[in-house]
Design a protein around this motif. Structure first.
Motif, mmCIF file in Angstrom:
data_model
loop_
_atom_site.group_PDB
_atom_site.id
_atom_site.type_symbol
_atom_site.label_atom_id
_atom_site.label_comp_id
_atom_site.label_asym_id
_atom_site.label_seq_id
_atom_site.Cartn_x
_atom_site.Cartn_y
_atom_site.Cartn_z
ATOM 1 N N ARG A 186 0.777 -1.045 -0.002
ATOM 2 C CA ARG A 186 -0.013 -0.101 0.156
ATOM 3 C C ARG A 186 1.105 1.302 0.222
ATOM 4 N NH1 ARG A 186 -3.610 -1.604 5.020
ATOM 5 N NH2 ARG A 186 -3.874 0.411 5.221
ATOM 6 N N GLY A 187 0.281 2.408 -0.215
ATOM 7 C CA GLY A 187 0.903 3.398 -0.247
ATOM 8 C C GLY A 187 1.268 4.170 1.205
ATOM 9 N N GLY A 188 1.826 5.256 1.321
ATOM 10 C CA GLY A 188 1.977 6.056 2.463
ATOM 11 C C GLY A 188 2.779 5.360 3.489
ATOM 12 N N LEU A 189 2.991 6.116 4.702
ATOM 13 C CA LEU A 189 3.733 5.400 5.834
ATOM 14 C C LEU A 189 3.889 3.753 5.787
ATOM 15 C CD1 LEU A 189 5.683 6.113 8.013
ATOM 16 C CD2 LEU A 189 3.832 6.714 9.392
ATOM 17 N N PHE A 190 2.538 3.516 5.958
ATOM 18 C CA PHE A 190 2.193 1.897 6.245
ATOM 19 C C PHE A 190 2.811 1.047 5.189
ATOM 20 C CE2 PHE A 190 0.120 -1.940 5.607
ATOM 21 C CZ PHE A 190 -0.136 -2.624 6.941
ATOM 22 N N GLY A 191 2.912 1.419 4.060
ATOM 23 C CA GLY A 191 3.433 0.766 2.891
ATOM 24 C C GLY A 191 5.054 0.819 2.978
ATOM 25 N N GLU A 192 5.511 2.016 3.350
ATOM 26 C CA GLU A 192 7.187 1.908 3.413
ATOM 27 C C GLU A 192 7.563 1.290 4.550
ATOM 28 O OE1 GLU A 192 9.209 5.389 2.643
ATOM 29 O OE2 GLU A 192 7.534 6.856 1.737
ATOM 30 N N LEU A 193 6.803 1.395 5.719
ATOM 31 C CA LEU A 193 7.308 0.407 6.967
ATOM 32 C C LEU A 193 7.145 -1.140 6.512
ATOM 33 C CD1 LEU A 193 5.438 2.645 9.878
ATOM 34 C CD2 LEU A 193 7.887 2.306 9.416
ATOM 35 N N GLN A 194 6.012 -1.347 5.885
ATOM 36 C CA GLN A 194 5.981 -2.721 5.422
ATOM 37 C C GLN A 194 7.349 -3.105 4.770
ATOM 38 O OE1 GLN A 194 2.424 -3.708 2.925
ATOM 39 N NE2 GLN A 194 3.307 -5.383 2.286
ATOM 40 N N ALA A 195 7.701 -2.385 3.760
ATOM 41 C CA ALA A 195 8.880 -2.714 2.859
ATOM 42 C C ALA A 195 9.937 -3.018 3.720
ATOM 43 C CB ALA A 195 8.950 -1.769 1.695
ATOM 44 N N LEU A 196 10.047 -2.413 4.945
ATOM 45 C CA LEU A 196 11.393 -2.588 5.638
ATOM 46 C C LEU A 196 11.294 -3.740 6.529
ATOM 47 C CD1 LEU A 196 11.821 1.046 6.496
ATOM 48 C CD2 LEU A 196 13.271 -0.173 5.005
ATOM 49 N N LEU A 197 10.153 -4.327 6.772
ATOM 50 C CA LEU A 197 10.188 -5.588 7.500
ATOM 51 C C LEU A 197 10.320 -6.724 6.509
ATOM 52 C CD1 LEU A 197 6.776 -5.327 9.530
ATOM 53 C CD2 LEU A 197 9.384 -5.337 10.502
ATOM 54 N N PRO A 198 11.393 -7.773 6.987
ATOM 55 C CA PRO A 198 11.685 -8.913 6.127
ATOM 56 C C PRO A 198 10.734 -9.525 5.578
ATOM 57 C CG PRO A 198 13.062 -8.695 8.175
ATOM 58 C CD PRO A 198 11.832 -7.741 8.454
ATOM 59 N N VAL A 199 9.397 -9.489 6.095
ATOM 60 C CA VAL A 199 8.322 -10.303 5.513
ATOM 61 C C VAL A 199 7.389 -9.349 4.803
ATOM 62 C CG1 VAL A 199 8.304 -12.300 6.957
ATOM 63 C CG2 VAL A 199 6.928 -10.022 7.622
ATOM 64 N N GLY A 200 8.032 -8.277 4.296
ATOM 65 C CA GLY A 200 7.117 -7.092 3.697
ATOM 66 C C GLY A 200 6.620 -7.502 2.198
ATOM 67 N N ASN A 201 7.426 -8.420 1.478
ATOM 68 C CA ASN A 201 6.704 -8.958 0.202
ATOM 69 C C ASN A 201 5.216 -9.869 0.534
ATOM 70 O OD1 ASN A 201 8.602 -7.562 -0.904
ATOM 71 N ND2 ASN A 201 9.932 -9.530 -1.430
ATOM 72 N N SER A 202 5.235 -10.568 1.910
ATOM 73 C CA SER A 202 3.904 -11.301 2.038
ATOM 74 C C SER A 202 2.804 -10.435 2.115
ATOM 75 C CB SER A 202 4.171 -12.316 3.223
ATOM 76 O OG SER A 202 5.502 -12.616 2.866
ATOM 77 N N CYS A 203 2.173 -9.908 1.139
ATOM 78 C CA CYS A 203 1.172 -8.836 1.240
ATOM 79 C C CYS A 203 -0.153 -9.285 2.188
ATOM 80 C CB CYS A 203 0.780 -8.277 -0.222
ATOM 81 S SG CYS A 203 0.305 -9.685 -1.422
ATOM 82 N N ASP A 204 -0.299 -10.822 1.915
ATOM 83 C CA ASP A 204 -1.440 -11.378 2.623
ATOM 84 C C ASP A 204 -1.397 -11.060 4.079
ATOM 85 O OD1 ASP A 204 0.380 -13.020 2.415
ATOM 86 O OD2 ASP A 204 -0.885 -14.835 2.836
ATOM 87 N N LEU A 205 -0.356 -10.956 4.792
ATOM 88 C CA LEU A 205 -0.065 -10.887 6.069
ATOM 89 C C LEU A 205 -0.502 -9.505 6.516
ATOM 90 C CD1 LEU A 205 3.255 -12.303 6.708
ATOM 91 C CD2 LEU A 205 1.200 -13.355 7.361
ATOM 92 N N PHE A 206 -0.865 -8.479 5.848
ATOM 93 C CA PHE A 206 -0.677 -6.984 5.971
ATOM 94 C C PHE A 206 -2.200 -6.560 5.939
ATOM 95 C CE2 PHE A 206 3.678 -7.561 5.204
ATOM 96 C CZ PHE A 206 4.236 -6.952 6.236
ATOM 97 N N TYR A 207 -2.977 -7.346 5.272
ATOM 98 C CA TYR A 207 -4.549 -6.992 4.811
ATOM 99 C C TYR A 207 -5.496 -7.493 5.660
ATOM 100 C CZ TYR A 207 -2.309 -4.769 0.556
ATOM 101 O OH TYR A 207 -1.467 -3.897 -0.100
ATOM 102 N N HIS A 208 -6.147 -6.672 6.578
ATOM 103 C CA HIS A 208 -7.102 -7.264 7.468
ATOM 104 C C HIS A 208 -7.974 -5.951 7.894
ATOM 105 C CE1 HIS A 208 -3.227 -6.444 9.528
ATOM 106 N NE2 HIS A 208 -3.846 -6.003 10.463
ATOM 107 N N PRO A 209 -9.403 -6.283 8.119
ATOM 108 C CA PRO A 209 -10.042 -5.241 8.398
ATOM 109 C C PRO A 209 -10.063 -4.841 9.752
ATOM 110 C CG PRO A 209 -11.184 -7.451 8.439
ATOM 111 C CD PRO A 209 -9.926 -7.739 7.791
ATOM 112 N N PRO A 210 -10.394 -3.544 10.084
ATOM 113 C CA PRO A 210 -10.222 -3.180 11.503
ATOM 114 C C PRO A 210 -11.375 -3.571 12.187
ATOM 115 C CG PRO A 210 -10.978 -1.272 10.058
ATOM 116 C CD PRO A 210 -10.579 -2.719 9.210
ATOM 117 N N PRO A 211 -11.500 -3.665 13.412
ATOM 118 C CA PRO A 211 -12.556 -4.030 14.396
ATOM 119 C C PRO A 211 -13.723 -3.144 14.285
ATOM 120 C CG PRO A 211 -10.669 -2.887 15.755
ATOM 121 C CD PRO A 211 -10.252 -2.973 14.328
#
Length: 344
Positions: A131-156
């Motif tokens: 994703r874009g923005g700060l979330f996407g840039e932080l995601q890219a810095l984690l070693p599992v950042g390419n596993s996009c299915d780990l990062f997409y979940h609806p809020p409570p």
């Protein structure tokens, strides 16, 4: 109400899609530098680059403080914002909170390790994977950042202002738990802290605390420990060591007749250690060389905190070269099956 400083923090976190405010930029710069310079950590105090380790820990502390401020902002926003504004902005702030929980724990873990394997493995992700923005840039810095299915979940549906802390297992935990080779007390202690019964995950946690403590993470709320994530980088060797040394020591300490005459649940827990564990098929071990186990207390209703647990554990395993993980779940344990299903 929110203070002016808190409103400024909120704006800086979501300033423009490709232009961050000062707080967000500082978070990214610290995280990039800490990940790139993690090899300077763990050196002896008399080593030539000991000052490099001191500098690393100083920036790590600054990063932790920024993450904690952002998590407090999320809690304050849920408590004070008007309903319309809350439901408009909460999903974005909740995402950032979850990401920073995982990133903060990963940085703490890096400070206890000496990583020799490359932290980023494989090809870069396709543009749509992040994703874009700060979330996407932080995601890219984690070693599992390419596993996009780990990062997409609806809020409570019902936002919670509960504050969480996610961290690696600390030496003080080991002392308080009676942590030692061949001991089950560590598993019992953490299990008791999580207010869980002696279920399969609770019984098996002791083997991780004894044989693979460097891949154990603890989730805390205001009531204390409320979740854990444990892993073994090389599952085949871990399982062999568990069956050849750890289990015999536990069986000697807890003979089969120990629970006789006591509560049924206590007797069942003792007999569990004397049952032969199921063997893991070799094709599974070849394709998924690492073993993971996660659990949370019933009071943890925010699936975002559980996701953060999974992210930091998988990032730690990935940083040391793991290419896949599996978990062992009894088909009768509906609670664990539901928990892992919610994690995806």
């Amino acid at each position: 109400p929110l203070t002016l400083e808190e409103v400024r923090m909120l704006v800086e976190l979501f300033y423009l899609p490709y232009h961050h405010g000062a707080l967000a930029q500082e978070l990214l710069e610290h995280f990039r530098w800490l990940r790139a310079n993690s090899l300077s950590v763990g050196v002896p105090a008399t080593a030539p680059d000991a000052c490099g380790g001191t500098r690393w820990r100083g920036r790590a502390q600054s990063f932790q403080l920024l993450c904690a401020r952002t998590c407090r902002l999320h809690s304050r926003f849920v408590s004070t914002a008007g309903r319309a504004l809350l439901y408009d902005l909460h999903p974005y702030l909740w995402d950032i909170r979850n990401m920073l929980l995982a990133a903060s724990a990963f940085v703490l873990w890096l400070g206890c390790q000496s990583i020799t394997a490359p932290i980023l493995l494989g090809r870069d992700a396709e543009p749509w994977a992040r994703r874009g923005g700060l979330f996407g840039e932080l995601q890219a810095l984690l070693p599992v950042g390419n596993s996009c299915d780990l990062f997409y979940h609806p809020p409570p549906l019902f936002p919670s202002s509960q504050l969480y802390l996610l961290r690696p297992l600390l030496p003080l935990d080991k002392v308080g738990a009676g942590f030692s080779q061949g001991s089950q007390r560590g598993g019992q202690w953490l299990q008791a802290q999580l207010s869980r019964g002696p279920t399969l995950p609770g019984r098996l946690l002791g083997s991780f605390l004894s044989l693979s403590p460097e891949y154990t993470f603890v989730l805390e709320d205001e009531g204390g420990p409320c979740g854990y994530a444990a892993g073994a980088l090389h599952a085949e060797g871990f399982l062999q060591q568990r069956d050849s040394s750890w289990l015999p020591a536990i069986r000697h300490k807890y003979p089969p007749d120990l629970g006789t005459g006591g509560p049924a649940l206590g007797q069942e827990a003792v007999l569990f250690f004397h049952a032969e564990p199921l063997a893991v098929p070799q094709p599974v071990l070849r394709r998924f060389p690492s073993l993971v186990q996660l659990g949370t207390a019933p009071r943890v209703l925010d699936v975002g905190a559980s996701r953060s647990l999974a992210l930091c554990l998988l990032s730690a395993l990935r940083a040391n070269g793991s290419r896949g993980v599996f978990c062992q779940v009894s088909d009768a344990d509906r609670q664990q099956l539901s928990f892992y299903s919610k994690l995806g």
